[in-house]
Design a protein around this motif. Structure first.
Motif, PDB file in Angstrom:
ATOM      1  N   SER A  44      57.987  41.301 -10.009  1.00  0.00           N
ATOM      2  CA  SER A  44      58.451  40.048  -9.409  1.00  0.00           C
ATOM      3  C   SER A  44      57.542  38.902  -9.848  1.00  0.00           C
ATOM      4  CB  SER A  44      58.444  40.151  -7.882  1.00  0.00           C
ATOM      5  OG  SER A  44      59.463  41.017  -7.433  1.00  0.00           O
ATOM      6  N   ILE A  45      58.094  37.721  -9.943  1.00  0.00           N
ATOM      7  CA  ILE A  45      57.353  36.569 -10.446  1.00  0.00           C
ATOM      8  C   ILE A  45      56.212  36.218  -9.479  1.00  0.00           C
ATOM      9  CG2 ILE A  45      59.322  35.687 -11.748  1.00  0.00           C
ATOM     10  CD1 ILE A  45      59.803  33.695  -9.504  1.00  0.00           C
ATOM     11  N   PRO A  46      55.137  35.615  -9.990  1.00  0.00           N
ATOM     12  CA  PRO A  46      53.941  35.369  -9.164  1.00  0.00           C
ATOM     13  C   PRO A  46      54.136  34.331  -8.075  1.00  0.00           C
ATOM     14  CG  PRO A  46      53.667  34.456 -11.381  1.00  0.00           C
ATOM     15  CD  PRO A  46      54.907  35.301 -11.418  1.00  0.00           C
ATOM     16  N   GLU A  65      51.905  47.045  -7.366  1.00  0.00           N
ATOM     17  CA  GLU A  65      51.200  46.784  -8.619  1.00  0.00           C
ATOM     18  C   GLU A  65      51.299  47.938  -9.602  1.00  0.00           C
ATOM     19  OE1 GLU A  65      50.012  43.955  -9.311  1.00  0.00           O
ATOM     20  OE2 GLU A  65      49.386  42.934  -7.474  1.00  0.00           O
ATOM     21  N   ASP A  66      51.648  49.099  -9.101  1.00  0.00           N
ATOM     22  CA  ASP A  66      51.675  50.308  -9.929  1.00  0.00           C
ATOM     23  C   ASP A  66      53.086  50.533 -10.470  1.00  0.00           C
ATOM     24  OD1 ASP A  66      51.504  52.799 -11.077  1.00  0.00           O
ATOM     25  OD2 ASP A  66      50.548  53.763  -9.357  1.00  0.00           O
ATOM     26  N   GLU A  67      53.265  50.326 -11.769  1.00  0.00           N
ATOM     27  CA  GLU A  67      54.592  50.470 -12.376  1.00  0.00           C
ATOM     28  C   GLU A  67      55.145  51.872 -12.192  1.00  0.00           C
ATOM     29  OE1 GLU A  67      56.929  49.505 -16.599  1.00  0.00           O
ATOM     30  OE2 GLU A  67      54.718  49.530 -16.521  1.00  0.00           O
ATOM     31  N   SER A  68      54.276  52.863 -12.092  1.00  0.00           N
ATOM     32  CA  SER A  68      54.744  54.238 -11.974  1.00  0.00           C
ATOM     33  C   SER A  68      55.461  54.495 -10.653  1.00  0.00           C
ATOM     34  CB  SER A  68      53.570  55.221 -12.128  1.00  0.00           C
ATOM     35  OG  SER A  68      52.697  55.139 -11.023  1.00  0.00           O
ATOM     36  N   LEU A  69      55.305  53.621  -9.676  1.00  0.00           N
ATOM     37  CA  LEU A  69      55.981  53.770  -8.389  1.00  0.00           C
ATOM     38  C   LEU A  69      57.306  53.015  -8.324  1.00  0.00           C
ATOM     39  CD1 LEU A  69      53.025  53.472  -5.838  1.00  0.00           C
ATOM     40  CD2 LEU A  69      54.188  55.536  -6.614  1.00  0.00           C
ATOM     41  N   TYR A  70      57.570  52.197  -9.345  1.00  0.00           N
ATOM     42  CA  TYR A  70      58.783  51.382  -9.337  1.00  0.00           C
ATOM     43  C   TYR A  70      59.992  52.224  -9.738  1.00  0.00           C
ATOM     44  CZ  TYR A  70      62.077  47.668 -10.567  1.00  0.00           C
ATOM     45  OH  TYR A  70      63.189  46.862 -10.658  1.00  0.00           O
ATOM     46  N   CYS A  71      61.000  52.291  -8.861  1.00  0.00           N
ATOM     47  CA  CYS A  71      62.165  53.146  -9.114  1.00  0.00           C
ATOM     48  C   CYS A  71      63.371  52.369  -9.614  1.00  0.00           C
ATOM     49  CB  CYS A  71      62.531  53.926  -7.847  1.00  0.00           C
ATOM     50  SG  CYS A  71      63.190  52.909  -6.512  1.00  0.00           S
ATOM     51  N   GLY A  72      63.203  51.067  -9.863  1.00  0.00           N
ATOM     52  CA  GLY A  72      64.299  50.274 -10.411  1.00  0.00           C
ATOM     53  C   GLY A  72      65.235  49.711  -9.365  1.00  0.00           C
ATOM     54  N   SER A  73      64.849  49.771  -8.099  1.00  0.00           N
ATOM     55  CA  SER A  73      65.699  49.221  -7.041  1.00  0.00           C
ATOM     56  C   SER A  73      64.833  48.727  -5.896  1.00  0.00           C
ATOM     57  CB  SER A  73      66.681  50.280  -6.525  1.00  0.00           C
ATOM     58  OG  SER A  73      66.035  51.150  -5.616  1.00  0.00           O
ATOM     59  N   ASP A  74      65.491  48.236  -4.858  1.00  0.00           N
ATOM     60  CA  ASP A  74      64.773  47.763  -3.678  1.00  0.00           C
ATOM     61  C   ASP A  74      64.033  48.887  -2.964  1.00  0.00           C
ATOM     62  OD1 ASP A  74      66.689  48.809  -1.354  1.00  0.00           O
ATOM     63  OD2 ASP A  74      67.952  47.958  -2.919  1.00  0.00           O
ATOM     64  N   ALA A  75      64.366  50.148  -3.267  1.00  0.00           N
ATOM     65  CA  ALA A  75      63.751  51.272  -2.555  1.00  0.00           C
ATOM     66  C   ALA A  75      62.236  51.268  -2.677  1.00  0.00           C
ATOM     67  CB  ALA A  75      64.320  52.599  -3.071  1.00  0.00           C
ATOM     68  N   TYR A 205      54.472  57.853   0.467  1.00  0.00           N
ATOM     69  CA  TYR A 205      54.132  56.478   0.109  1.00  0.00           C
ATOM     70  C   TYR A 205      53.459  56.356  -1.251  1.00  0.00           C
ATOM     71  CZ  TYR A 205      54.807  56.087   5.149  1.00  0.00           C
ATOM     72  OH  TYR A 205      55.324  56.160   6.424  1.00  0.00           O
ATOM     73  N   THR A 206      52.939  57.449  -1.765  1.00  0.00           N
ATOM     74  CA  THR A 206      52.118  57.376  -2.979  1.00  0.00           C
ATOM     75  C   THR A 206      52.786  57.974  -4.210  1.00  0.00           C
ATOM     76  OG1 THR A 206      51.005  59.452  -2.390  1.00  0.00           O
ATOM     77  CG2 THR A 206      49.989  57.389  -1.640  1.00  0.00           C
ATOM     78  N   THR A 207      54.035  58.422  -4.072  1.00  0.00           N
ATOM     79  CA  THR A 207      54.767  58.947  -5.220  1.00  0.00           C
ATOM     80  C   THR A 207      56.094  58.215  -5.377  1.00  0.00           C
ATOM     81  OG1 THR A 207      55.774  60.692  -3.864  1.00  0.00           O
ATOM     82  CG2 THR A 207      53.741  61.235  -5.029  1.00  0.00           C
ATOM     83  N   LYS A 208      56.584  58.186  -6.591  1.00  0.00           N
ATOM     84  CA  LYS A 208      57.808  57.451  -6.896  1.00  0.00           C
ATOM     85  C   LYS A 208      59.023  58.079  -6.222  1.00  0.00           C
ATOM     86  CE  LYS A 208      60.638  56.096 -10.905  1.00  0.00           C
ATOM     87  NZ  LYS A 208      60.703  56.111 -12.388  1.00  0.00           N
ATOM     88  N   ILE A 209      59.832  57.248  -5.585  1.00  0.00           N
ATOM     89  CA  ILE A 209      61.107  57.695  -5.032  1.00  0.00           C
ATOM     90  C   ILE A 209      62.085  57.872  -6.193  1.00  0.00           C
ATOM     91  CG2 ILE A 209      63.082  57.007  -3.615  1.00  0.00           C
ATOM     92  CD1 ILE A 209      61.145  55.629  -1.729  1.00  0.00           C
ATOM     93  N   GLN A 210      62.641  59.057  -6.335  1.00  0.00           N
ATOM     94  CA  GLN A 210      63.516  59.343  -7.462  1.00  0.00           C
ATOM     95  C   GLN A 210      64.923  58.780  -7.273  1.00  0.00           C
ATOM     96  OE1 GLN A 210      62.307  60.680 -10.327  1.00  0.00           O
ATOM     97  NE2 GLN A 210      60.361  60.526  -9.232  1.00  0.00           N
ATOM     98  N   ASP A 211      65.341  58.659  -6.050  1.00  0.00           N
ATOM     99  CA  ASP A 211      66.694  58.172  -5.759  1.00  0.00           C
ATOM    100  C   ASP A 211      66.645  56.671  -5.508  1.00  0.00           C
ATOM    101  OD1 ASP A 211      69.204  57.604  -4.903  1.00  0.00           O
ATOM    102  OD2 ASP A 211      69.202  58.980  -3.205  1.00  0.00           O
ATOM    103  N   PRO A 212      67.173  55.835  -6.419  1.00  0.00           N
ATOM    104  CA  PRO A 212      67.131  54.387  -6.212  1.00  0.00           C
ATOM    105  C   PRO A 212      67.929  53.923  -4.997  1.00  0.00           C
ATOM    106  CG  PRO A 212      68.537  54.928  -8.079  1.00  0.00           C
ATOM    107  CD  PRO A 212      67.836  56.194  -7.696  1.00  0.00           C
TER     108      PRO A 212
END
Length: 241
Positions: A44-46, A65-75, A205-212
């Motif tokens: 998201s923009i600063p 801040e961690d891209e590895s947690l981003y699932c590509g949706s609001d989740a 809270y510390t691992t990526k949600i696989q289902d967007p």
């Protein structure tokens, strides 16, 4: 009633900041007495934080801040916001879930519907929670798992806490209702949210949600897992909407 707002923010283009402002305008108008737990999605923009600060709401804000947690949706932003709610230790009667609908894919009609018929109707909806002690969740539109003969591919995609599996433990003694709220905006009785927070392990809270669509399909089931019933304003299945 004591209420809070759990808000997932995804703003990737400064030209879509007006969407964030539309939600914040509504929160300032209808939820100024509430705590706001805001998760900002990765990328998201600063400017997002400074816009939020302008509204002088009671806010706890965290940026993913961690891209590895981003699932590509609001989740993933909801996941981040829930870390703040958990850390607060506060208990609420009703938790309102919202995200920046239309900041990525347009949909102004749907956004306006939720702003006007859900969030700006707060007083009426919270009166329902007060009047009906078995009301667990409230939303405008939903979908049945068996709609159109289809089955969600992610139906059994739990994330470190057994919601889909219907295992009985703690306050999750009931099976879930096969009905979910599309568009990921709803109000849920705080007792069910607290049950979720109490039972979700740290790695939720510390691992990526696989289902967007986790917070659209699965999370609303926590109310029926606790023995409450869901309410839907528009009595039809919105499969494919």
């Amino acid at each position: 009633m004591k209420s809070c707002v759990v808000f997932a923010v995804s703003i990737f283009d400064s030209q879509r900041l007006f969407v964030l402002r539309e939600f914040l305008d509504t929160f300032k108008y209808k939820f100024s007495d509430c705590d706001h737990y805001i998760g900002i999605n990765y990328g998201s923009i600063p400017e997002v934080e400074s816009v939020i600060e302008e509204y002088k709401l009671s806010c706890s804000v965290v940026r993913l801040e961690d891209e590895s947690l981003y699932c590509g949706s609001d989740a993933s932003a909801y996941q981040a916001a829930l870390t703040l709610l958990r850390k607060s230790g506060k208990i609420y009667d009703v938790c309102w879930f919202a995200h920046t609908k239309g900041a990525v894919n347009g949909r102004p009609v749907e956004r306006n519907m939720y702003l006007t018929e859900l969030y700006r109707d707060r007083n009426h909806i919270e009166d329902l929670f007060s009047s009906y002690d078995k009301l667990g969740s409230y939303a405008l539109r939903g979908v049945s798992i068996g709609a159109a003969g289809d089955v969600w591919a992610t139906f059994n995609n739990d994330h470190h806490i057994r919601i889909c599996s219907n295992d009985a433990y703690d306050t999750f003694q009931y099976t879930h209702v096969n009905w979910s709220y599309i568009e990921t905006m709803y109000a849920i009785r705080g007792e069910a949210v607290q049950a979720f927070i109490r039972n979700a392990p740290e790695n939720f809270y510390t691992t990526k949600i696989q289902d967007p669509c986790y917070f659209e399909i699965i999370f609303p089931w926590i109310a029926s897992r606790c023995g409450f019933f869901p309410y839907i304003k528009y009595n039809r299945c919105f499969w494919g909407v």
